[in-house]
Design a protein around this motif. Structure first.
Motif, PDB file in Angstrom:
ATOM      1  N   ARG A   1      -1.639  -1.019  13.152  1.00  0.00           N
ATOM      2  CA  ARG A   1      -0.641  -1.125  12.080  1.00  0.00           C
ATOM      3  C   ARG A   1      -1.249  -0.929  10.699  1.00  0.00           C
ATOM      4  O   ARG A   1      -2.392  -1.323  10.456  1.00  0.00           O
ATOM      5  CB  ARG A   1       0.010  -2.511  12.112  1.00  0.00           C
ATOM      6  CG  ARG A   1       1.253  -2.600  12.956  1.00  0.00           C
ATOM      7  CD  ARG A   1       2.025  -3.870  12.652  1.00  0.00           C
ATOM      8  NE  ARG A   1       1.209  -5.075  12.709  1.00  0.00           N
ATOM      9  CZ  ARG A   1       1.524  -6.208  12.085  1.00  0.00           C
ATOM     10  NH1 ARG A   1       2.611  -6.281  11.348  1.00  0.00           N
ATOM     11  NH2 ARG A   1       0.758  -7.278  12.210  1.00  0.00           N
ATOM     12  N   THR A   2      -0.448  -0.387   9.812  1.00  0.00           N
ATOM     13  CA  THR A   2      -0.835  -0.293   8.411  1.00  0.00           C
ATOM     14  C   THR A   2       0.323  -0.781   7.546  1.00  0.00           C
ATOM     15  O   THR A   2       1.476  -0.779   7.963  1.00  0.00           O
ATOM     16  CB  THR A   2      -1.185   1.149   7.999  1.00  0.00           C
ATOM     17  OG1 THR A   2      -0.034   1.982   8.198  1.00  0.00           O
ATOM     18  CG2 THR A   2      -2.358   1.684   8.815  1.00  0.00           C
ATOM     19  N   GLY A   3      -0.023  -1.203   6.341  1.00  0.00           N
ATOM     20  CA  GLY A   3       0.978  -1.516   5.335  1.00  0.00           C
ATOM     21  C   GLY A   3       0.942  -0.468   4.243  1.00  0.00           C
ATOM     22  O   GLY A   3       0.039   0.369   4.194  1.00  0.00           O
ATOM     23  N   ARG A   4       1.925  -0.521   3.355  1.00  0.00           N
ATOM     24  CA  ARG A   4       2.035   0.461   2.281  1.00  0.00           C
ATOM     25  C   ARG A   4       1.895  -0.247   0.933  1.00  0.00           C
ATOM     26  O   ARG A   4       2.671  -1.149   0.617  1.00  0.00           O
ATOM     27  CB  ARG A   4       3.373   1.201   2.373  1.00  0.00           C
ATOM     28  CG  ARG A   4       3.548   1.888   3.727  1.00  0.00           C
ATOM     29  CD  ARG A   4       4.894   2.582   3.868  1.00  0.00           C
ATOM     30  NE  ARG A   4       6.036   1.677   3.795  1.00  0.00           N
ATOM     31  CZ  ARG A   4       6.429   0.897   4.799  1.00  0.00           C
ATOM     32  NH1 ARG A   4       5.734   0.844   5.942  1.00  0.00           N
ATOM     33  NH2 ARG A   4       7.493   0.130   4.665  1.00  0.00           N
ATOM     34  N   LEU A   5       0.906   0.180   0.174  1.00  0.00           N
ATOM     35  CA  LEU A   5       0.598  -0.433  -1.116  1.00  0.00           C
ATOM     36  C   LEU A   5       0.823   0.582  -2.223  1.00  0.00           C
ATOM     37  O   LEU A   5       0.263   1.684  -2.180  1.00  0.00           O
ATOM     38  CB  LEU A   5      -0.860  -0.908  -1.128  1.00  0.00           C
ATOM     39  CG  LEU A   5      -1.398  -1.488  -2.438  1.00  0.00           C
ATOM     40  CD1 LEU A   5      -0.676  -2.779  -2.800  1.00  0.00           C
ATOM     41  CD2 LEU A   5      -2.905  -1.733  -2.321  1.00  0.00           C
ATOM     42  N   GLY A   6       1.667   0.255  -3.205  1.00  0.00           N
ATOM     43  CA  GLY A   6       1.887   1.177  -4.305  1.00  0.00           C
ATOM     44  C   GLY A   6       3.264   1.028  -4.923  1.00  0.00           C
ATOM     45  O   GLY A   6       3.869  -0.052  -4.863  1.00  0.00           O
ATOM     46  N   ILE A   7       3.768   2.128  -5.476  1.00  0.00           N
ATOM     47  CA  ILE A   7       5.065   2.127  -6.153  1.00  0.00           C
ATOM     48  C   ILE A   7       5.919   3.266  -5.593  1.00  0.00           C
ATOM     49  O   ILE A   7       5.483   4.436  -5.572  1.00  0.00           O
ATOM     50  CB  ILE A   7       4.901   2.299  -7.678  1.00  0.00           C
ATOM     51  CG1 ILE A   7       4.092   1.126  -8.258  1.00  0.00           C
ATOM     52  CG2 ILE A   7       6.259   2.397  -8.367  1.00  0.00           C
ATOM     53  CD1 ILE A   7       3.776   1.268  -9.733  1.00  0.00           C
ATOM     54  N   LEU A   8       7.109   2.934  -5.114  1.00  0.00           N
ATOM     55  CA  LEU A   8       8.061   3.907  -4.560  1.00  0.00           C
ATOM     56  C   LEU A   8       7.372   4.807  -3.540  1.00  0.00           C
ATOM     57  O   LEU A   8       6.823   4.317  -2.563  1.00  0.00           O
ATOM     58  CB  LEU A   8       8.713   4.682  -5.702  1.00  0.00           C
ATOM     59  CG  LEU A   8       9.513   3.826  -6.705  1.00  0.00           C
ATOM     60  CD1 LEU A   8      10.065   4.691  -7.837  1.00  0.00           C
ATOM     61  CD2 LEU A   8      10.633   3.077  -6.002  1.00  0.00           C
ATOM     62  N   ASP A   9       7.379   6.134  -3.766  1.00  0.00           N
ATOM     63  CA  ASP A   9       6.775   7.043  -2.795  1.00  0.00           C
ATOM     64  C   ASP A   9       5.282   7.231  -3.013  1.00  0.00           C
ATOM     65  O   ASP A   9       4.626   7.929  -2.228  1.00  0.00           O
ATOM     66  CB  ASP A   9       7.454   8.421  -2.866  1.00  0.00           C
ATOM     67  CG  ASP A   9       8.917   8.363  -2.417  1.00  0.00           C
ATOM     68  OD1 ASP A   9       9.231   7.498  -1.584  1.00  0.00           O
ATOM     69  OD2 ASP A   9       9.715   9.178  -2.910  1.00  0.00           O
ATOM     70  N   HIS A  10       4.745   6.632  -4.040  1.00  0.00           N
ATOM     71  CA  HIS A  10       3.315   6.776  -4.350  1.00  0.00           C
ATOM     72  C   HIS A  10       2.578   5.561  -3.771  1.00  0.00           C
ATOM     73  O   HIS A  10       2.305   4.584  -4.483  1.00  0.00           O
ATOM     74  CB  HIS A  10       3.105   6.893  -5.858  1.00  0.00           C
ATOM     75  CG  HIS A  10       3.874   8.018  -6.474  1.00  0.00           C
ATOM     76  ND1 HIS A  10       3.509   9.337  -6.320  1.00  0.00           N
ATOM     77  CD2 HIS A  10       5.016   8.020  -7.214  1.00  0.00           C
ATOM     78  CE1 HIS A  10       4.371  10.113  -6.953  1.00  0.00           C
ATOM     79  NE2 HIS A  10       5.300   9.343  -7.511  1.00  0.00           N
ATOM     80  N   THR A  11       2.295   5.643  -2.491  1.00  0.00           N
ATOM     81  CA  THR A  11       1.695   4.504  -1.801  1.00  0.00           C
ATOM     82  C   THR A  11       0.443   4.928  -1.044  1.00  0.00           C
ATOM     83  O   THR A  11       0.239   6.101  -0.717  1.00  0.00           O
ATOM     84  CB  THR A  11       2.675   3.863  -0.805  1.00  0.00           C
ATOM     85  OG1 THR A  11       3.067   4.838   0.174  1.00  0.00           O
ATOM     86  CG2 THR A  11       3.905   3.319  -1.515  1.00  0.00           C
TER      87      THR A  11
END
Length: 338
Positions: A277-287
């Motif tokens: 598994r991975t998570g998504r770190l960032g803003i909107l589509d810029h992750t």
């Protein structure tokens, strides 16, 4: 603190069989010497999985020379057995929820402190892969404004299990069960709570206790935690969504350690706790994709074996205060100030 070598386990249901027994047996220097279960089928499973452990009654267990007693029995018996362990002067682990009420929990803490008995609570999900990941990256989000956390499942049929029973002494329902983890994690991240609002529903036919839960916490530092638990979610939201002033972190799915333990894997196995598994770190589509940290349930008993208390019982009292406020909020349809 006395060396935690000889361990007795009360209960061999899901808590005892899936979590406590294999984690104890996998901890170097710990010996699981006795298991209490009256159910013949569970006795057979315990003998097969842990042939070195005696199968005894509760009264027999309290007569043994033990360093640690683990209470993995139904919620309504937690206080009774914890008191017996404290009176015997033996260190004790109590499964969550610590007690059916914060008042009883406070009595246990006071008694253990007065008698110098080590006491802790099995909040194993502090060592979930995804929660460890949130703790690691949260400083990259700036000022956290909202924390969302979910344990959602699709279990449309109710179980014939004490967790589904409506008697108050059973401390059944999802708020006591999964809610104990959700609230604990929020408190660990963001500290004391100023106010509580809750919606508790009974969704499934014949259900006696809450099976669909929403709790909103306002922490003293201003963070708002939104917590969900459901047995009737036909579509699951993110496990965590954390929103900050400089970015967000989102991760889906559930930690895999429970399923691994149930399937017979152990923390001594290579690659234990590692997930794809991975998570998504960032803003909107810029992750950026962030791999989740390895899960580490084994840390709980390793800490005990090393002479340290892994979970302060006072933190479980704080969680029960919040849970009780949530019950009041749902019943009276109002925000409860703490």
């Amino acid at each position: 603190m006395r060396s935690m070598t000889r361990v007795g386990l009360l209960g061999y249901g899901i808590a005892g069989r899936v979590f406590h027994a294999p984690l104890i047996a996998s901890t170097e220097g710990m010996d699981l010497v006795a298991i209490v279960t009256a159910n013949p089928e569970r006795q057979a499973r315990a003998r097969a999985a842990h042939p070195e452990a005696k199968i005894v009654t509760a009264d027999e267990l309290f007569e043994l020379d033990l360093d640690l007693i683990v209470v993995g029995t139904p919620n309504k018996t937690h206080v009774e057995y914890a008191k017996r362990a404290i009176d015997k002067g033996v260190a004790v682990v109590v499964d969550k929820p610590f007690a059916p009420s914060s008042a009883e929990a406070k009595e246990l803490v006071a008694s253990a402190r007065a008698k110098g008995v080590p006491l802790t609570v099995f909040q194993n999900r502090r060592w979930d892969s995804d929660f460890l990941t949130v703790r690691k990256i949260i400083g990259q989000l700036g000022e956290v404004r909202r924390f969302e956390s979910r344990y959602e499942r699709w279990v449309p049929e109710i179980w014939d299990n004490w967790r589904e029973f409506g008697s108050p002494e059973e401390a059944g329902g999802l708020l006591y069960d999964l809610g104990a983890h959700l609230v604990d994690q929020a408190l660990q991240l963001f500290g004391p709570v100023r106010s509580v609002y809750a919606e508790l529903d009974l969704r499934r036919p014949g259900v006696q206790v809450d099976d669909d839960v929403f709790v909103a916490l306002t922490h003293e530092n201003g963070v708002r935690s939104h917590l969900w638990a459901s047995a009737h979610a036909a579509n699951n939201g993110p496990r965590f969504r954390v929103l900050g002033s400089e970015g967000a972190f989102v991760v889906d799915g559930l930690d895999e350690q429970e399923d691994a333990l149930a399937a017979g894997r152990r923390p001594t196995d290579s690659h234990w706790g590692r997930e794809a598994r991975t998570g998504r770190l960032g803003i909107l589509d810029h992750t950026t994709e962030i791999p989740v940290e390895p899960g580490a349930y084994q840390t709980f008993y390793a800490e005990l074996r090393a002479g340290r208390i892994p979970v302060a019982p006072s933190s479980a009292v704080d969680a029960l205060d919040v849970i009780e406020a949530a019950f009041t909020s749902a019943r009276e349809n109002r925000v409860v100030e703490l």
